[in-house]
Enzyme design. Sequence first.
Site, mmCIF file in Angstrom:
data_model
loop_
_atom_site.group_PDB
_atom_site.id
_atom_site.type_symbol
_atom_site.label_atom_id
_atom_site.label_comp_id
_atom_site.label_asym_id
_atom_site.label_seq_id
_atom_site.Cartn_x
_atom_site.Cartn_y
_atom_site.Cartn_z
ATOM 1 N N GLU A 51 0.847 -1.201 0.000
ATOM 2 C CA GLU A 51 0.000 0.000 0.000
ATOM 3 C C GLU A 51 0.880 1.248 0.000
ATOM 4 O O GLU A 51 1.661 1.466 0.934
ATOM 5 C CB GLU A 51 -0.907 0.012 1.231
ATOM 6 N N ARG A 88 0.031 10.485 0.409
ATOM 7 C CA ARG A 88 0.339 11.548 1.376
ATOM 8 C C ARG A 88 1.463 12.445 0.890
ATOM 9 O O ARG A 88 1.815 13.416 1.564
ATOM 10 C CB ARG A 88 0.728 10.937 2.734
ATOM 11 N N LYS A 102 -10.927 -1.994 6.710
ATOM 12 C CA LYS A 102 -9.733 -1.569 7.439
ATOM 13 C C LYS A 102 -10.180 -1.038 8.795
ATOM 14 O O LYS A 102 -11.103 -0.215 8.872
ATOM 15 C CB LYS A 102 -9.024 -0.459 6.651
#
Length: 212
Positions: free
Chosen positions: A45, A49, A133
């Site tokens: 993943e 950001r 998640k």
Amino acid sequence: MSAKTDKLLSILKLQPVVPVLVIDDAATAVPLARALVAGGLKAIEITLRTPAALEAIRAVASEVEGAVAGAGTILNAAQFEEAVKAGSEFIVTPGTTQELIDVANDHAVPLLPGAATASEVMGLREEGYDVMKFFPAEQAGGAAYLKSLSSPLAGTLFCPTGGISLANARDYLSLPNVVCVGGSWVAPKELVAKGDWAGITKLAAEAFALKG
């Protein structure tokens, strides 16, 4: 939804730990991903950001054999679309909005939506999601909290992420409602900065050994 759930589970079950990466320099993405794959961690993943994130996803998706590139920290439909175009094979969100659910319905790429409360889990189940998640895991109550959800919300599987390390990963992985965990400890910034790919492969192998 079942086909996408099966696709998502096939990715998450590749390994007990999904590396959660914040990549500042796209040039490090390929050697970093290769080091993780060498240690057994194929599903990766890459979080949106940093400005380098999409370029990093493109590079990993096209250049790293065996890697399954995913995108994390997806906050809106535009980012979802960009991540898919970059080659993401799965999408991860810290929380969930109707906008994200709607855009996910338009794509074959599976979504791992974020949830932290029983109400959020119930809402996602109503939308057809059985795999989520759990974030931020440690701050939201940890393994004990997640264990308490296993009976009333039976049939829901989680990938806890947030505050998880080699020291506490087994606490989560031992739970019946946990399919894997997400963690950043397998790719420390100091090792990435030094280009210590062998060191990262060692950490990845330690994480992979948590399987079973």
